[in-house]
Design a protein around this motif. Structure first.
Motif, PDB file in Angstrom:
ATOM      1  N   ILE A 219     -79.884  19.289 -23.437  1.00 59.22           N
ATOM      2  CA  ILE A 219     -79.517  20.544 -24.077  1.00 59.22           C
ATOM      3  C   ILE A 219     -80.738  21.313 -24.573  1.00 59.22           C
ATOM      4  N   THR A 220     -81.655  20.605 -25.250  1.00 56.84           N
ATOM      5  CA  THR A 220     -82.802  21.277 -25.870  1.00 56.84           C
ATOM      6  C   THR A 220     -84.080  21.200 -25.037  1.00 56.84           C
ATOM      7  N   GLY A 221     -84.162  20.204 -24.150  1.00 54.15           N
ATOM      8  CA  GLY A 221     -85.395  19.988 -23.397  1.00 54.15           C
ATOM      9  C   GLY A 221     -86.428  19.193 -24.156  1.00 54.15           C
ATOM     10  N   ASN A 222     -86.128  18.794 -25.378  1.00 54.26           N
ATOM     11  CA  ASN A 222     -87.100  18.083 -26.215  1.00 54.26           C
ATOM     12  C   ASN A 222     -87.443  16.714 -25.639  1.00 54.26           C
ATOM     13  N   LEU A 223     -88.711  16.310 -25.799  1.00 52.63           N
ATOM     14  CA  LEU A 223     -89.183  15.009 -25.337  1.00 52.63           C
ATOM     15  C   LEU A 223     -88.635  13.907 -26.238  1.00 52.63           C
ATOM     16  N   LEU A 224     -88.028  12.887 -25.622  1.00 55.47           N
ATOM     17  CA  LEU A 224     -87.503  11.743 -26.358  1.00 55.47           C
ATOM     18  C   LEU A 224     -88.374  10.505 -26.164  1.00 55.47           C
ATOM     19  N   HIS A 225     -88.759  10.227 -24.907  1.00 54.62           N
ATOM     20  CA  HIS A 225     -89.557   9.037 -24.611  1.00 54.62           C
ATOM     21  C   HIS A 225     -90.461   9.302 -23.410  1.00 54.62           C
ATOM     22  N   GLN A 226     -91.625   8.679 -23.428  1.00 52.82           N
ATOM     23  CA  GLN A 226     -92.516   8.632 -22.271  1.00 52.82           C
ATOM     24  C   GLN A 226     -92.368   7.244 -21.661  1.00 52.82           C
ATOM     25  N   LEU A 227     -91.985   7.175 -20.371  1.00 52.69           N
ATOM     26  CA  LEU A 227     -91.781   5.874 -19.749  1.00 52.69           C
ATOM     27  C   LEU A 227     -93.102   5.307 -19.246  1.00 52.69           C
ATOM     28  N   PRO A 228     -93.325   4.003 -19.427  1.00 49.07           N
ATOM     29  CA  PRO A 228     -94.584   3.388 -18.971  1.00 49.07           C
ATOM     30  C   PRO A 228     -94.620   3.308 -17.443  1.00 49.07           C
ATOM     31  N   LEU A 229     -95.702   3.787 -16.857  1.00 44.04           N
ATOM     32  CA  LEU A 229     -95.831   3.804 -15.403  1.00 44.04           C
ATOM     33  C   LEU A 229     -97.306   3.759 -15.044  1.00 44.04           C
ATOM     34  N   GLU A 230     -97.685   2.853 -14.136  1.00 43.44           N
ATOM     35  CA  GLU A 230     -99.084   2.797 -13.722  1.00 43.44           C
ATOM     36  C   GLU A 230     -99.386   3.954 -12.775  1.00 43.44           C
ATOM     37  N   ILE A 231    -100.642   4.084 -12.363  1.00 45.90           N
ATOM     38  CA  ILE A 231    -101.041   5.174 -11.478  1.00 45.90           C
ATOM     39  C   ILE A 231    -100.402   4.985 -10.110  1.00 45.90           C
ATOM     40  N   GLY A 232     -99.642   5.969  -9.675  1.00 49.65           N
ATOM     41  CA  GLY A 232     -98.971   5.872  -8.386  1.00 49.65           C
ATOM     42  C   GLY A 232     -97.956   6.974  -8.196  1.00 49.65           C
ATOM     43  N   SER A 233     -96.957   6.712  -7.330  1.00 49.56           N
ATOM     44  CA  SER A 233     -95.989   7.726  -6.934  1.00 49.56           C
ATOM     45  C   SER A 233     -94.570   7.234  -7.184  1.00 49.56           C
ATOM     46  N   VAL A 234     -93.747   8.104  -7.728  1.00 48.84           N
ATOM     47  CA  VAL A 234     -92.317   7.846  -7.845  1.00 48.84           C
ATOM     48  C   VAL A 234     -91.673   8.278  -6.535  1.00 48.84           C
TER      49      VAL A 234
END
Length: 536
Positions: free
Chosen positions: A271-286
């Motif tokens: 609804i607001t677009g506000n950041l809730l969490h940053q997910l841990p991810l190593e350098i690479g591609s989703v």
């Protein structure tokens, strides 16, 4: 197929068994909302043409449904499980096999197929005979209420967007089989000024991912019944490219950004677009994000230069999202700790910093002795992100080679501005960027000009051809092209022809490379548009 995530997997459909010579491939598939049926598209001998079949999942039996002359199409089921939307071209007037034609495909159309019926009875939902070169795509919204129609003109990131409220059709979709009328689509976006992708909807309130006045993309919201007011939900990032947004866990979003050619993941409020969490991810591609708005879990496909493939299972029910490895590909004999990957930024001819990944065995000596493979693409807003390649790792391990990926302009690594900076009259930037990367590898001691091999395919093949050729063109040739613009094929491609010819007047650097691999590049600029997909 599994009864649950912990159960033993069973094979539902194995394309390897569909032909003795292995030339039949699975191109697309879609499972009905109730899980009873799978519609899947098969391609033969590498063709873009597919044939759609339908299987009853419980007994693994194919139904008689067979849909032909399908190309560039998704499959989208209505929630009642009665049928699905798909795109096709009209059958040719003469008898021929799909894939043997040499003319371009015209008049893409959207049909609705009712399960168990013959293709000749399919409902024509939309066609646009006034624009025969446009392509179409249709998808049902997650709530099943709307069908969304996208219209595309070539490869640019722009589209028209229409909608039809299929849940309120008085006689349902079947009623159009009798009337022969097309669906009553409402034109929400009727020009090609930007790209619009549906993220989610609550009834008539839709959230879109768009590049409208935002070359790095943003999220906007509008009531499609009152389209006068559009509001930003998530503004364009100053530097990073918003690649995707998926609704999950009620009113949350999984947001994927590309930051310096590396993916990052966030959980935000829908609804607001506000950041809730940053997910841990190593350098690479989703590589893929799989979730539904009703689910509390997200499955994330990930790969990198040193990771063959991981599927993460992220639980959003807890206060802090839990990321666990659900599946991981293991390559026997591969030890990732024996290799290293660096990312450097190379100044191009005009000073623009060009990202380049460098992969090699650990702690190599920078004495200029290493065979080096430099790969580039630089076109069509396509980003070349980190990916796993056994063949490239073999080069590094067994031949002491260095493998490099140059993220030159023309791609989508930094959004639409980066793309346009390597297109048409600015195409020379692609060649300058690539040459600068090669020069950097030599000056840094990785390799020498006799030991550097450059590689690219399709648009990248054109890149390689330009960099290894030393050509001068009479400037009067450009004037002559304009004089010939009355000819339809020249007129269609006049800008592109002119820009390629202009770049050919510049001296490239054939002396810089010891070897060149140019795969399926567009080399014949006077005739390439005559071959089907060449028109794009």
């Amino acid at each position: 197929m599994q009864d649950d995530l912990e159960a033993e997997a069973e094979v539902l459909l194995d394309p390897n068994t569909l032909s003795k010579d292995g030339t039949v491939a699975l191109s697309t598939y879609s499972i009905s909302e109730d899980g009873k049926y799978i519609a899947y598209g098969l391609s033969e001998s590498g063709s873009d043409w597919i044939t759609i079949r339908v299987m009853h999942i419980a007994d693994r039996q194919d139904m008689p449904d067979k849909l032909s002359w399908v190309k560039f199409s998704s499959i989208s089921w209505t929630h009642d499980g009665k049928g699905f939307f798909y795109g096709r071209y009209p059958a040719p007037g003469v008898e021929m096999d799909a894939g043997t034609e040499t003319n371009i495909n015209l008049n893409h159309q959207i049909y609705y197929h009712i399960l168990g019926s013959d293709q000749s009875e399919d409902i024509l939902c939309w066609k646009d005979p006034e624009n025969p070169k446009h392509s179409l795509g249709a998808s049902v919204t997650e709530d099943g209420k709307y069908i969304i129609l996208g219209t595309y003109d070539g490869c640019d990131p722009v589209n028209k967007l229409y909608y039809c409220e299929i849940s309120s059709l008085p006689h349902g979709l079947e009623g159009f089989r009798e009337t022969k009328e097309m669906l009553p689509f409402v034109k929400l976006i009727d020009n090609f000024d930007a790209q619009y992708q549906v993220v989610a909807n609550d009834g008539d309130e839709f959230t879109f991912l768009t590049n409208k006045n935002a070359p790095k993309n943003k999220l906007v919201r509008v009531n499609i019944k009152k389209p006068e007011v559009w509001t930003d939900v998530l503004s364009e990032h100053e530097r990073d490219v918003l690649e995707s947004a998926d609704a999950v866990n009620g009113n949350q979003l999984v947001v994927c950004y590309m930051s310096d050619v590396k993916h990052t993941l966030q959980i935000r409020d829908l609804i607001t677009g506000n950041l809730l969490h940053q997910l841990p991810l190593e350098i690479g591609s989703v590589s893929e994000i799989s979730c539904r708005r009703e689910d509390k879990e997200v499955f994330i496909g990930f790969t990198s230069f040193l990771s063959p493939g991981i599927i993460y299972r992220c639980n959003l029910a807890s206060t802090i999202p839990e990321m666990k490895t659900f599946r991981e590909i293991s390559v026997p004999g591969f030890d990732r700790t024996s290799f290293e990957v660096k990312q450097i930024f190379v100044p191009s001819k005009d000073g623009t910093k060009i990202p380049m990944f460098i992969m090699s065995k650990k702690a190599i000596e920078l004495d200029g002795s290493h065979p080096t493979l430099l790969y580039g693409y630089g076109g069509f807003n396509i980003s070349i992100t980190p990916s796993f390649s056994v063949s490239r790792l073999v080069l590094c391990k067994n031949m002491g080679s260095v493998v490099c990926i140059a993220n030159i302009r023309g791609g989508g690594e930094y959004g639409e501005e980066w793309h346009k900076a390597g297109a048409l009259a600015k195409k020379q930037n692609c060649f300058d960027d690539f040459i600068a990367c090669a020069e950097q590898l030599i000056s840094s001691g990785y390799t020498s000009n006799k030991k550097i091999c450059i590689e690219g395919g399709s648009n990248g093949g054109l890149l390689i051809a330009a960099c290894i050729n030393q050509v001068r063109v009479n400037p009067h040739f450009i004037t002559k092209l304009h004089e010939l613009s009355s000819l339809s094929y020249v007129n269609i491609r006049i800008q592109y022809l002119a820009c390629i010819s202009l770049t050919c007047t510049v001296l490239q650097r054939p002396d810089l490379f010891g070897c060149a691999l140019a795969h399926v590049g567009v080399m014949d600029m006077l005739r390439f548009h005559k071959f089907t997909i060449g028109i794009f």
